[in-house]
Design a protein around this motif. Structure first.
Motif, PDB file in Angstrom:
ATOM      1  N   ALA A   1      29.768  -2.120  22.839  1.00 47.36           N
ATOM      2  CA  ALA A   1      29.169  -3.333  23.407  1.00 47.36           C
ATOM      3  C   ALA A   1      29.420  -3.400  24.917  1.00 47.36           C
ATOM      4  O   ALA A   1      28.532  -3.788  25.688  1.00 47.36           O
ATOM      5  N   ARG A   2      30.628  -3.007  25.340  1.00 50.33           N
ATOM      6  CA  ARG A   2      30.935  -2.996  26.778  1.00 50.33           C
ATOM      7  C   ARG A   2      30.060  -1.977  27.504  1.00 50.33           C
ATOM      8  O   ARG A   2      29.534  -2.240  28.582  1.00 50.33           O
ATOM      9  N   LYS A   3      29.921  -0.788  26.908  1.00 47.10           N
ATOM     10  CA  LYS A   3      29.114   0.268  27.530  1.00 47.10           C
ATOM     11  C   LYS A   3      27.650  -0.159  27.640  1.00 47.10           C
ATOM     12  O   LYS A   3      27.003   0.070  28.665  1.00 47.10           O
ATOM     13  N   ILE A   4      27.156  -0.783  26.586  1.00 48.19           N
ATOM     14  CA  ILE A   4      25.762  -1.235  26.591  1.00 48.19           C
ATOM     15  C   ILE A   4      25.547  -2.283  27.677  1.00 48.19           C
ATOM     16  O   ILE A   4      24.531  -2.268  28.391  1.00 48.19           O
ATOM     17  N   ALA A   5      26.513  -3.186  27.839  1.00 51.72           N
ATOM     18  CA  ALA A   5      26.394  -4.228  28.863  1.00 51.72           C
ATOM     19  C   ALA A   5      26.348  -3.615  30.262  1.00 51.72           C
ATOM     20  O   ALA A   5      25.553  -4.028  31.119  1.00 51.72           O
ATOM     21  N   ARG A   6      27.205  -2.608  30.508  1.00 56.55           N
ATOM     22  CA  ARG A   6      27.202  -1.936  31.812  1.00 56.55           C
ATOM     23  C   ARG A   6      25.880  -1.214  32.046  1.00 56.55           C
ATOM     24  O   ARG A   6      25.287  -1.292  33.124  1.00 56.55           O
TER      25      ARG A   6
ATOM     26  N   PRO B   1      37.216  -1.615  17.045  1.00 50.79           N
ATOM     27  CA  PRO B   1      37.426  -1.220  18.454  1.00 50.79           C
ATOM     28  C   PRO B   1      36.279  -0.380  19.009  1.00 50.79           C
ATOM     29  O   PRO B   1      35.866  -0.565  20.163  1.00 50.79           O
ATOM     30  N   SER B   2      35.725   0.520  18.198  1.00 52.34           N
ATOM     31  CA  SER B   2      34.623   1.361  18.690  1.00 52.34           C
ATOM     32  C   SER B   2      33.370   0.530  18.946  1.00 52.34           C
ATOM     33  O   SER B   2      32.637   0.776  19.912  1.00 52.34           O
TER      34      SER B   2
END
Length: 92
Positions: A11-16, A5-6
């Motif tokens: 990965a989501r944060k990096i994409a943003r 999960p982390s």
């Protein structure tokens, strides 16, 4: 592929963050292109106005980590010298 999960959240944060940085870099390039075009036309007043708008944009990108501080300073310095030379190059 992220499994934990982390790692998925990272990965989501990096994409943003990548999208934001891409937008900032694109914006800076647009301002720099306007300065370049003004220099090529030989219009010193337009070049100065475009440079005045581009300089804070470049430093803002440097403060946000899109560009290194020295890279931004170097670009500003070189552009400034070219803008100053616009009137003299045409007259000579």
């Amino acid at each position: 592929m992220a499994n934990t999960p982390s790692a998925k959240k990272a990965a989501r944060k990096i994409a943003r963050r990548t999208a934001v940085n891409k937008d900032r870099r694109s914006r800076v390039r647009t301002f720099l292109r306007k300065v370049e075009e003004a220099i090529l036309t030989g219009d010193k007043e337009a070049a100065q106005q475009a440079f005045k708008a581009a300089e804070p944009e470049l430093m803002r990108a440097a403060s946000k980590g899109v560009y290194h501080k020295n890279t931004a300073s170097r670009k500003i310095s070189r552009l400034s010298n070219r803008v100053k030379a616009v009137g003299t190059a045409v007259a000579a």
